[in-house]
Design an enzyme around this catalytic site. Structure first.
Site, PDB file in Angstrom:
ATOM      1  N   GLU A 220       0.892  -1.172   0.043  1.00 37.96           N
ATOM      2  CA  GLU A 220      -0.004  -0.105  -0.081  1.00 37.96           C
ATOM      3  C   GLU A 220       0.995   1.350  -0.008  1.00 37.96           C
ATOM      4  O   GLU A 220       0.663   2.384  -0.810  1.00 37.96           O
ATOM      5  CB  GLU A 220      -0.849  -0.036   1.184  1.00 37.96           C
ATOM      6  CG  GLU A 220      -1.716   1.403   1.456  1.00 37.96           C
ATOM      7  CD  GLU A 220      -2.690   1.546   0.420  1.00 37.96           C
ATOM      8  OE1 GLU A 220      -2.316   2.644  -0.394  1.00 37.96           O
ATOM      9  OE2 GLU A 220      -3.400   0.846   0.142  1.00 37.96           O
ATOM     10  N   ASP A 224       0.997   4.148  -2.904  1.00 32.15           N
ATOM     11  CA  ASP A 224       0.845   5.474  -2.802  1.00 32.15           C
ATOM     12  C   ASP A 224       2.006   6.353  -3.215  1.00 32.15           C
ATOM     13  O   ASP A 224       1.750   7.557  -3.884  1.00 32.15           O
ATOM     14  CB  ASP A 224       0.429   5.794  -1.208  1.00 32.15           C
ATOM     15  CG  ASP A 224      -0.759   5.145  -0.701  1.00 32.15           C
ATOM     16  OD1 ASP A 224      -1.636   4.838  -1.576  1.00 32.15           O
ATOM     17  OD2 ASP A 224      -1.062   4.907   0.226  1.00 32.15           O
ATOM     18  N   SER A 425      -7.313   2.372  -3.812  1.00 31.98           N
ATOM     19  CA  SER A 425      -6.004   3.043  -3.170  1.00 31.98           C
ATOM     20  C   SER A 425      -5.254   3.789  -4.105  1.00 31.98           C
ATOM     21  O   SER A 425      -4.323   4.648  -3.509  1.00 31.98           O
ATOM     22  CB  SER A 425      -5.099   1.680  -2.557  1.00 31.98           C
ATOM     23  OG  SER A 425      -5.855   1.393  -1.323  1.00 31.98           O
ATOM     24  N   ASP A 468     -17.382  10.699 -18.719  1.00 29.02           N
ATOM     25  CA  ASP A 468     -18.579  10.040 -17.987  1.00 29.02           C
ATOM     26  C   ASP A 468     -18.525   8.651 -18.360  1.00 29.02           C
ATOM     27  O   ASP A 468     -18.564   8.164 -19.535  1.00 29.02           O
ATOM     28  CB  ASP A 468     -19.867  10.749 -18.823  1.00 29.02           C
ATOM     29  CG  ASP A 468     -21.239  10.583 -17.976  1.00 29.02           C
ATOM     30  OD1 ASP A 468     -21.024  10.138 -17.000  1.00 29.02           O
ATOM     31  OD2 ASP A 468     -22.110  11.005 -18.224  1.00 29.02           O
ATOM     32  N   ILE A 469     -18.488   7.857 -17.084  1.00 23.84           N
ATOM     33  CA  ILE A 469     -18.511   6.389 -17.162  1.00 23.84           C
ATOM     34  C   ILE A 469     -19.972   5.824 -17.326  1.00 23.84           C
ATOM     35  O   ILE A 469     -20.747   6.028 -16.134  1.00 23.84           O
ATOM     36  CB  ILE A 469     -17.686   5.995 -16.145  1.00 23.84           C
ATOM     37  CG1 ILE A 469     -16.369   6.504 -15.830  1.00 23.84           C
ATOM     38  CG2 ILE A 469     -17.505   4.156 -16.300  1.00 23.84           C
ATOM     39  CD1 ILE A 469     -15.623   6.547 -17.093  1.00 23.84           C
ATOM     40  N   GLY A 482     -24.084  11.116 -16.403  1.00 29.24           N
ATOM     41  CA  GLY A 482     -24.101  12.069 -15.060  1.00 29.24           C
ATOM     42  C   GLY A 482     -23.632  11.403 -14.103  1.00 29.24           C
ATOM     43  O   GLY A 482     -22.908  10.370 -14.173  1.00 29.24           O
ATOM     44  N   ASP A 484     -23.186   9.080 -10.790  1.00 27.45           N
ATOM     45  CA  ASP A 484     -23.856   8.119 -10.456  1.00 27.45           C
ATOM     46  C   ASP A 484     -22.946   7.358  -9.431  1.00 27.45           C
ATOM     47  O   ASP A 484     -21.803   7.802  -8.907  1.00 27.45           O
ATOM     48  CB  ASP A 484     -23.679   6.774 -11.438  1.00 27.45           C
ATOM     49  CG  ASP A 484     -22.332   6.440 -12.114  1.00 27.45           C
ATOM     50  OD1 ASP A 484     -21.319   6.112 -11.342  1.00 27.45           O
ATOM     51  OD2 ASP A 484     -22.024   6.546 -13.323  1.00 27.45           O
TER      52      ASP A 484
END
Length: 503
Positions: A220, A224, A425, A468-469, A482, A484
């Site tokens: 992790e 990062d 992450s 937009d997915i 839009g 979601d």
């Protein structure tokens, strides 16, 4: 003259229920010493900092009980106090024992805490008596076969059109880590392999925790640092290592928020289902994030890797916290596929099915819908609404998204080994890098950036500055035009977002 203890009164929001998987590990030693963090009320509504009179009252009462005030942080409203477990449990009206859960042995309590009557209304949280692991890291290693579809973080930044001519120079970003560590040789090898200078990375200790490589959480930490460092190589990184407890989490965010110079962004890749927090713990961490926002810091938080259930086994939907804080920029996940021409071929909601991980998202049961999200079309929770009967919606999660599928994941280096990692992450530091480069380009600190991102938003309408997915699901929620509850407003179009923010 005999010193008569003050009567105790309940501390609202401090109640803890039984932990189902707790295995008894014996009594807690009453003579063992511990340190707690007390969070005080604000000196005035909406203000940063505690009132000097409140701090003086807390100090007087606690030292009168034989406890030691070890530090006072007026700006972040924290007073740290130490004593034996016997003294601390007597002062706050509880008992603790040792249990094993989440694979570790920790202090454990049930029921409510209490405070001396003169501190009622002044002390809002007492953190640290129960030091169970409070959060999990939201990363997912990829299968070995994923290497061919993976990217360097810089390639992802380019696909998303991060502003040209920027690299984060002059900016500082804080990373919050609740375990693990990094080694300098990994940074040298990784960034050298990318052909870029090793960024400035400094470890900061919180509540006694340190940069401690050799743990599972190392991956992790590497994710990062590598994502932020490759996507914004000019930015300085401060990595705050804290114990994985509610106290450690709050102290890490508060320390980062009130650092000097203040970071332009804080990246948090850890969280847990809202219902796994006490109300006092949620309020304390939300308050620390609110302070950060007021100080011009954008707090980017991973939305979770377990779809709309957030990994709970009760058959219901849950949001991950602190992503669900209305003061945090919640970051969901997509599956990103590049094209042969160097652009984006497709992008859908990240959902690899049962056991494979999916973007967190949904409707908060703990926080109402913020003013800036009122017109986004946030639905009633798929679990029945925040009032339990299908009433008004809560805060919608996430706000934004980015590549998170491990099968299209990020190439990182940890412990001398190269690997591909995904999960939301990765999206938190990716957005922190974008915020850093936008700040460099505009000369602006954004703080709570959501009002600008959601400005003029309408249900079912794509928002300028975002891809937009519209395909995919995270379980109970489906992608749609839009905003979601899978990918929020969408993944970034960095150049268009810069133009919009400049306008």
């Amino acid at each position: 003259m005999v010193n008569v203890p003050e009567p105790l009164v309940p501390l609202p929001g401090s109640e803890r229920g039984a932990l189902p998987d707790a295995q008894d590990a014996g009594p807690a030693e009453p003579a063992a010493r511990a340190e707690l963090t007390l969070v005080l009320r604000r000196g005035a509504p909406g203000a940063i900092g505690a009132a000097p009179a409140d701090i003086a009252q807390v100090r007087s009462v606690l030292t009168g009980l034989g406890l030691t005030v070890t530090s006072v942080h007026t700006a972040s409203r924290r007073v740290k106090v130490a004593g034996t477990l016997g003294e601390l449990t007597a002062a706050f009206g509880t008992s603790v024992r040792m249990v094993r859960s989440h694979g570790v042995i920790h202090r454990y309590r049930e029921g409510a805490l209490f405070v001396p009557q003169p501190l009622a209304g002044i002390v809002e949280a007492v953190l640290g008596l129960d030091d169970r692991p409070q959060a999990r890291a939201h990363f997912r290693p990829a299968a070995a076969t994923a290497a061919s579809g993976s990217y360097t973080p810089g390639q992802v930044a380019d696909l998303y059109g991060f502003p040209s001519g920027t690299d984060g120079t002059g900016q500082t970003v804080a990373l919050v880590e609740l375990g693990g560590g990094f080694i300098t040789s990994d940074l040298t090898a990784y960034f050298g392999g990318l052909g870029i200078a090793v960024p400035s990375v400094t470890a900061v200790s919180v509540d006694g925790a340190t940069n401690s490589p050799g743990q599972q959480a190392d991956l992790e930490v590497a994710l990062d640092i590598d994502v932020l460092g490759a996507a914004a190589p000019g930015a300085k990184q401060l990595v705050y290592f804290a114990p994985n407890s509610d106290r450690g989490f709050v102290d890490a965010v508060a320390d980062a928020a009130h650092a000097s110079p203040a970071p332009v962004a804080i990246s948090i890749s850890w969280g847990q289902s809202e219902d796994q927090w006490t109300a006092q713990g949620r309020a304390a961490l939300d308050g620390a994030i609110a302070d950060a926002s007021a100080l011009g810091i954008t707090v980017c938080v991973a939305a979770g890797d377990n779809g709309s259930s957030d990994g709970a086994t009760d058959g219901s939907v849950h949001c991950d916290f602190p992503a669900s804080s209305p003061n945090a920029l919640a970051c969901g996940g997509t599956r990103l596929v590049g094209s042969a021409s160097g652009g984006i071929s497709s992008e859908t909601v990240w959902n690899d099915g049962a056991g494979g991980g999916a973007s967190g998202g949904g409707v908060s049961d703990a926080f109402p819908v913020p003013a800036w999200q009122q017109n986004a079309g946030v639905p009633v929770s798929a679990g029945g609404g925040t009032d339990g009967g299908g009433g008004a919606p809560g805060r919608g999660v996430p706000d934004v998204a980015g590549n998170a599928d491990p099968q299209t994941g990020y190439q990182v280096l940890s412990g001398g080994q190269g690997t591909v990692v995904g999960g939301t992450s990765a999206v938190a530091p990716l957005w922190a890098a974008l915020i850093t480069r936008l700040a460099q380009a505009t000369g602006t600190r954004f703080g709570l950036i959501q009002p600008a991102l959601y400005a003029c938003v309408s249900p079912g309408v794509a928002v300028t500055g975002f891809r937009d997915i519209v395909t995919g699901s995270n379980g109970a929620y489906n992608a749609a035009p839009g905003w979601d509850a899978c990918t929020g407003l969408g993944s970034p179009d960095g150049a268009a977002l810069l133009t919009r923010l400049n306008g």
